[in-house]
Design an enzyme around this catalytic site. Structure first.
Site, PDB file in Angstrom:
ATOM      1  N   SER A 126      37.463  -2.694  73.660  1.00 53.54           N
ATOM      2  CA  SER A 126      36.667  -1.763  73.055  1.00 53.54           C
ATOM      3  C   SER A 126      35.780  -2.583  71.898  1.00 53.54           C
ATOM      4  CB  SER A 126      37.405  -0.616  72.483  1.00 53.54           C
ATOM      5  OG  SER A 126      38.174  -0.889  71.478  1.00 53.54           O
ATOM      6  N   GLY A 183      13.034   1.312  83.790  1.00 48.56           N
ATOM      7  CA  GLY A 183      12.793   1.227  85.395  1.00 48.56           C
ATOM      8  C   GLY A 183      11.510   0.547  85.735  1.00 48.56           C
ATOM      9  N   GLN A 230      16.712  -7.634  93.452  1.00 45.83           N
ATOM     10  CA  GLN A 230      17.511  -7.173  94.602  1.00 45.83           C
ATOM     11  C   GLN A 230      17.219  -8.513  95.506  1.00 45.83           C
ATOM     12  OE1 GLN A 230      19.516  -4.972  94.343  1.00 45.83           O
ATOM     13  NE2 GLN A 230      18.627  -2.981  94.798  1.00 45.83           N
ATOM     14  N   THR A 241       4.746 -15.270  88.354  1.00 41.44           N
ATOM     15  CA  THR A 241       4.917 -15.424  87.007  1.00 41.44           C
ATOM     16  C   THR A 241       5.557 -16.656  86.286  1.00 41.44           C
ATOM     17  OG1 THR A 241       6.277 -13.775  86.901  1.00 41.44           O
ATOM     18  CG2 THR A 241       4.036 -13.028  86.819  1.00 41.44           C
ATOM     19  N   GLY A 259       6.228 -17.098  82.782  1.00 45.28           N
ATOM     20  CA  GLY A 259       6.483 -16.788  81.239  1.00 45.28           C
ATOM     21  C   GLY A 259       5.285 -17.312  80.283  1.00 45.28           C
ATOM     22  N   GLY A 272       2.030 -18.575  81.832  1.00 39.24           N
ATOM     23  CA  GLY A 272       1.238 -18.009  82.571  1.00 39.24           C
ATOM     24  C   GLY A 272       1.341 -17.634  84.033  1.00 39.24           C
ATOM     25  N   ASP A 304       6.708  -6.243  84.131  1.00 34.86           N
ATOM     26  CA  ASP A 304       6.113  -5.132  84.624  1.00 34.86           C
ATOM     27  C   ASP A 304       4.843  -4.789  84.353  1.00 34.86           C
ATOM     28  OD1 ASP A 304       8.476  -4.789  86.024  1.00 34.86           O
ATOM     29  OD2 ASP A 304       9.441  -3.466  84.248  1.00 34.86           O
TER      30      ASP A 304
END
Length: 313
Positions: free
Chosen positions: A22, A34, A159, A209, A211, A214, A243
């Site tokens: 914990s 999302g 995925q 892509t 990073g 470019g 995104d």
């Protein structure tokens, strides 16, 4: 304590299969996100009217209002009657070590969405982007888009690790656009068993892509184009940067800009997002975006994009 690091003792090892921990958290940050919603919101802020297709939970109304306010058509979102919206919960310590949990929730119902019904309701669909979602839904939407003759952008993203060879091939084969980052590109080659050239023969254009390095754009029969990133000295949060790039790139395609210009717009929007905390909290000012494009790529690209950005809210 005597200051000596004892390491892991045999007694410790006996307990590692029954871990119960914990943590006391000093701060709680709840942020919208999302992949599909991030891309759709970026498109909406650029003045387009994207249609969001996915499954959300009983907690969706507040998020629905936020997305609708920013130009996203949410009428095709399936809202579960019992499950909560998928979410990622991450505990991070001061040294950036993390323990994370992903709750799929309502995403399990995404396979029940009929893209044909969406197409009838929201015609015309110019492009369907199939991103990371429930694998069954990804495969179903891919097949439906092909059957309807709608250009498809394949973006399997996270995925890929869950997909087998046949599933990955079905998602990629025949796509108008394929999006990956560098790691995903290597994983996709491994999953499909295809070479780089074989993948290009299956898709229209492959966008990778990289990073801070470019973006690369490749297609069969043409020389690869490498577009540098828009530089920044104010990296705050890299979450959602990919995104944002996709939103800018897809907006450029919708405006019928050349792929190079679309990628430049995507890179500029990605830099705006990396300079703010969260995936959707950034502020988009056309004048700022054009200034970044002008500085990174020159006056002509800025002028080519300027007339389109004038329509952004």
């Amino acid at each position: 304590m005597d200051g000596i690091d004892r390491g892991v003792t045999p007694a410790d090892r006996q307990q590692l299969d029954r871990v119960s921990l914990s943590f006391l958290a000093d701060r709680l940050d709840v942020r919208r996100g999302g992949v599909a919603a991030n891309i759709a919101l970026g498109l909406g802020r650029l003045g387009l009217r994207p249609v969001l297709v996915g499954a959300a939970g009983v907690d969706f109304p507040e998020y629905d209002a936020w997305l609708s306010e920013h130009g996203v058509d949410t009428s095709s979102v399936r809202v579960s009657e019992t499950l909560h919206t998928a979410r990622f919960v991450c505990t991070t310590d001061v040294e950036q070590n993390q323990i994370a949990t992903f709750y799929a929730g309502a995403m399990a119902e995404a396979g029940r969405i009929d893209l044909r019904a969406v197409h009838r309701h929201a015609q015309p669909l110019d492009l369907v982007i199939v991103g990371a979602d429930d694998p069954e839904a990804m495969l179903r939407h891919t097949a439906t888009a092909h059957a309807l003759g709608i250009p498809l952008a394949a973006d399997p993203s996270q995925q890929l690790a869950r997909l087998d060879t046949e599933q990955t091939r079905r998602l990629v084969d025949g796509a108008h656009l394929l999006f990956t980052n560098e790691y995903e590109a290597a994983l996709l080659l491994d999953r499909t068993g295809w070479s780089h050239d074989e993948v290009l023969a299956k898709v229209g254009t492959w966008v990778i892509t990289r990073g801070a390095d470019g973006v690369s754009i490749a297609a069969t029969g043409t020389e690869q184009r490498d577009i540098p990133a828009v530089p920044t000295n104010d990296v705050v949060d890299p979450t959602g940067v990919g995104d944002a790039f996709r939103a800018g790139f897809l907006a450029g395609i919708a405006w019928q800009l050349p792929y190079q210009r679309a990628a430049q717009l995507g890179c500029a929007l990605a830099t705006v997002v990396i300079e703010s905390v969260g995936t959707q909290e950034y502020k988009l000012l056309p004048s700022d975006l054009l200034a970044r494009i002008n500085k990174a790529y020159g006056q002509q690209p800025a002028e080519d994009i300027a007339s389109r950005l004038a329509t952004a809210p």
